[in-house]
Scaffold this active site. Structure first.
Site, PDB file in Angstrom:
ATOM      1  N   LEU A 144      28.444   5.326  -5.079  1.00  0.00           N
ATOM      2  CA  LEU A 144      28.805   4.781  -4.183  1.00  0.00           C
ATOM      3  C   LEU A 144      29.939   3.777  -4.512  1.00  0.00           C
ATOM      4  O   LEU A 144      31.467   3.177  -3.805  1.00  0.00           O
ATOM      5  CB  LEU A 144      27.870   4.583  -3.168  1.00  0.00           C
ATOM      6  CG  LEU A 144      27.948   5.337  -1.515  1.00  0.00           C
ATOM      7  CD1 LEU A 144      26.754   6.459  -2.122  1.00  0.00           C
ATOM      8  CD2 LEU A 144      27.089   4.130  -0.736  1.00  0.00           C
ATOM      9  N   THR A 176      38.536   1.891 -12.091  1.00  0.00           N
ATOM     10  CA  THR A 176      36.864   1.761 -11.311  1.00  0.00           C
ATOM     11  C   THR A 176      36.709   3.738 -10.440  1.00  0.00           C
ATOM     12  O   THR A 176      36.049   3.598 -11.028  1.00  0.00           O
ATOM     13  CB  THR A 176      36.960   1.190 -10.242  1.00  0.00           C
ATOM     14  OG1 THR A 176      36.997  -0.233 -10.846  1.00  0.00           O
ATOM     15  CG2 THR A 176      35.480   1.270 -10.258  1.00  0.00           C
ATOM     16  N   LYS A 233      40.453   9.548  -5.904  1.00  0.00           N
ATOM     17  CA  LYS A 233      39.473  10.520  -5.147  1.00  0.00           C
ATOM     18  C   LYS A 233      39.264  11.470  -5.522  1.00  0.00           C
ATOM     19  O   LYS A 233      37.751  12.382  -5.358  1.00  0.00           O
ATOM     20  CB  LYS A 233      39.234  10.130  -4.567  1.00  0.00           C
ATOM     21  CG  LYS A 233      39.202   8.132  -3.917  1.00  0.00           C
ATOM     22  CD  LYS A 233      37.130   8.313  -3.944  1.00  0.00           C
ATOM     23  CE  LYS A 233      35.848   7.119  -3.543  1.00  0.00           C
ATOM     24  NZ  LYS A 233      34.841   7.243  -4.491  1.00  0.00           N
ATOM     25  N   GLY A 249      27.019  -3.407  -1.749  1.00  0.00           N
ATOM     26  CA  GLY A 249      28.327  -3.195  -1.163  1.00  0.00           C
ATOM     27  C   GLY A 249      28.488  -2.284   0.588  1.00  0.00           C
ATOM     28  O   GLY A 249      26.546  -2.285   0.875  1.00  0.00           O
ATOM     29  N   ASN A 293      28.505  -4.170  -9.197  1.00  0.00           N
ATOM     30  CA  ASN A 293      29.549  -5.587 -10.312  1.00  0.00           C
ATOM     31  C   ASN A 293      29.636  -6.742  -9.101  1.00  0.00           C
ATOM     32  O   ASN A 293      30.335  -7.392  -9.556  1.00  0.00           O
ATOM     33  CB  ASN A 293      30.917  -5.032 -11.201  1.00  0.00           C
ATOM     34  CG  ASN A 293      31.637  -4.680 -10.055  1.00  0.00           C
ATOM     35  OD1 ASN A 293      31.505  -4.924  -8.995  1.00  0.00           O
ATOM     36  ND2 ASN A 293      32.737  -4.153 -10.162  1.00  0.00           N
ATOM     37  N   TYR A 330      44.463   5.799  -4.267  1.00  0.00           N
ATOM     38  CA  TYR A 330      43.550   6.177  -4.093  1.00  0.00           C
ATOM     39  C   TYR A 330      42.895   7.184  -4.294  1.00  0.00           C
ATOM     40  O   TYR A 330      42.018   8.353  -3.994  1.00  0.00           O
ATOM     41  CB  TYR A 330      43.124   4.705  -2.722  1.00  0.00           C
ATOM     42  CG  TYR A 330      41.813   5.316  -2.150  1.00  0.00           C
ATOM     43  CD1 TYR A 330      40.358   4.724  -2.668  1.00  0.00           C
ATOM     44  CD2 TYR A 330      41.019   5.334  -1.007  1.00  0.00           C
ATOM     45  CE1 TYR A 330      38.781   4.350  -2.868  1.00  0.00           C
ATOM     46  CE2 TYR A 330      40.261   5.195  -0.951  1.00  0.00           C
ATOM     47  CZ  TYR A 330      38.414   5.531  -1.358  1.00  0.00           C
ATOM     48  OH  TYR A 330      37.376   4.562  -1.010  1.00  0.00           O
TER      49      TYR A 330
END
Ligand code: UDP
Length: 326
Positions: free
Chosen positions: A76, A95, A153, A10, A32, A149
Site C-alpha cells: 500500500l 516511490t 500506477k 497510512g 517511512n 500518478y
C-alpha cells in the site's frame, strides 16, 4: 498468518493493520511516515500492536528482509493525494515505481502472495459510467504532472502482471476508487476530509471547478476486508479487481450533504483549479466503478452509504479536532 503491510501507518494501511490484528494475525508495518502516522497504529487499546519498521519501500534490502519474515504482503505504500503528486512529482514517481519494483522482486524471491493497491486513476479521462477492469486508459499529455500518478500506477500493474506471467508470482491487483473514512487527512487533497474540516471550522467548502464532476466513495471498512479476501483467494491470482462504492455523487452535491450533516453555515465557494494545480489542469469528470468482478469472486458489496461515510468522518474529526490538518 504473518503479513507485511507497506504503508501500514497510512490511512488504509492502518485500518488494514487493525483488521488483521483483530482477526488474530501478526502484522509487520513498513512505513517511512511521510504521510502515515504512528498515532494511526495506537488507537485500539487491548489489541496487540504491529511490529513497526521505520524505513523506505525503495530500500530493496530492507524490503527483502521484511518480506522474508511473512506469509503475505499488502503493498500500500505510495505517494498519494493530488496535492502531493502535483507538488512533489519526482519524489512521488520514485516511490511509486522503485518501491513497487522492490516489493514485487522480494515477493517473487520469497514466493509469498502479494496484493498491489492500485487506483481508479489509471482509467484517467475514460468517460464510461461503470468502468470495468479491461477498459482503456485515457490520459492527457505527459508534461502535465497530474497524469504521473496514473502512469506510475499503470507501470506498477504491468510490473506485477509481468512477474506473474514470467516468474509465477502469486499476486492480485485491487484498483481502489475514492476510499474514505476515519483517519484520512485532507492535507494531501482528499475531498471528504477537506470538506468536513472546512465545515467544522465554519469555513466555506472549496468546490474545485463547477462541481459537476462525479465520484463514488467507499468506506475504508468496506474496502479492507475485500483486500484481505482478494489476497487469500487463490482464484483471484493474476487478476485485477475494481473495489469501490456504488453511490455516485456530484462534488457540488457532496458539499451540500456535508453542510447538511454538520449543520455548518459557511456555504460553498467555487475555486478555479489553477489556484491549487498547474495551468491547464484537467480533472476527471466522471469516475464510476463496475465492481461486478469483485462481487462475483469474493462477494464484495459495500455496506456504508454516502451519509454514513460522511458521518463517520465528521465524528472522527470532532474527536480529533486538534490533531489533523487539511
Ligand atoms: N475536490 C474539490 N475540493 C477540494 C478537494 C477536492 O472540489 O477541496 C474535488 C476534486 O477536484 C475531485 C474530487 O473532489 O474532482 C475528488 O477529489 P479527491 O482528491 O478526493 O480524489 P480524486 O478523485 O481526484 O482522486
Amino acid at each position: 498468518m504473518r503479513f507485511l503491510i507497506t504503508g501500514g501507518a497510512g490511512f488504509i494501511g492502518s485500518h488494514l493493520t487493525r483488521h488483521l490484528i483483530s482477526e488474530g494475525h501478526k502484522v509487520l508495518v513498513l512505513d517511512n511516515f511521510s504521510t502515515g502516522s504512528a498515532c494511526n497504529l495506537n488507537s485500539d487499546p487491548g489489541n496487540a500492536l504491529p511490529t513497526v519498521v521505520d524505513g523506505s519501500v525503495c530500500d530493496a534490502e530492507l524490503v527483502d528482509d521484511c518480506t522474508s519474515q511473512v506469509d503475505g504482503v499488502f503493498h500500500l505504500a505510495a505517494a498519494v493525494g493530488t496535492f502531493t503528486i502535483a507538488r512533489k512529482t519526482i519524489e512521488s514517481l520514485r516511490t511509486n515505481l522503485h518501491g513497487t519494483e522492490a516489493v514485487v522482486e522480494a515477493a517473487c524471491r520469497h514466493r509469498v502472495p502479494l496484493l498491489l493497491a492500485s487506483t481508479s486513476e489509471v482509467y484517467g479521462l475514460n468517460p464510461k459510467a461503470g468502468l470495468t477492469e479491461d477498459d482503456d486508459r485515457v490520459l492527457g499529455s505527459p508534461p502535465h504532472s497530474r497524469w504521473s500518478y496514473a502512469e506510475a500506477k499503470s507501470v506498477d500493474e504491468t510490473i506485477v502482471h509481468a512477474h506473474v506471467v514470467e516468474h509465477g508470482l502469486d499476486a492480485v491487483i485491487a484498483r481502489l476508487f475514492n476510499t474514505v473514512g476515519p483517519g484520512q487527512s485532507g492535507e494531501y487533497g482528499m475531498v471528504i476530509p477537506r470538506f468536513v474540516r472546512q465545515a467544522l471550522a465554519g469555513e466555506p467548502l472549496t468546490v474545485f471547478g463547477d462541481g459537476t464532476q462525479v465520484r463514488c466513495f467507499c468506506h475504508v471498512l468496506d474496502v479492507v476486508p475485500a483486500l484481505v479476501a482478494l489476497l487469500l483467494d487463490r482464484d483471484a491470482r493474476g487478476e485485477v479487481f475494481n473495489v469501490g462504492g456504488s453511490d455516485p455523487v456530484r462534488i457540488e452535491d457532496l458539499a451540500r450533504r456535508v453542510l447538511a450533516i454538520t449543520g455548518a453555515s459557511g456555504g460553498i465557494v467555487h475555486v478555479p483549479y489553477d489556484t491549487f494545480f498547474e495551468a491547464g489542469y484537467r480533472d476527471t469528470p466522471h469516475r464510476l466503478p463496475d465492481c461486478a468482478k469483485a462481487r462475483a469472486r469474493i462477494g464484495f458489496r459495500p455496506t456504508c452509504d454516502l451519509d454514513e461515510i460522511i458521518s463517520s468522518v465528521v465524528a472522527d474529526q470532532r474527536a480529533h479536532a486538534l490533531t489533523r490538518g487539511g
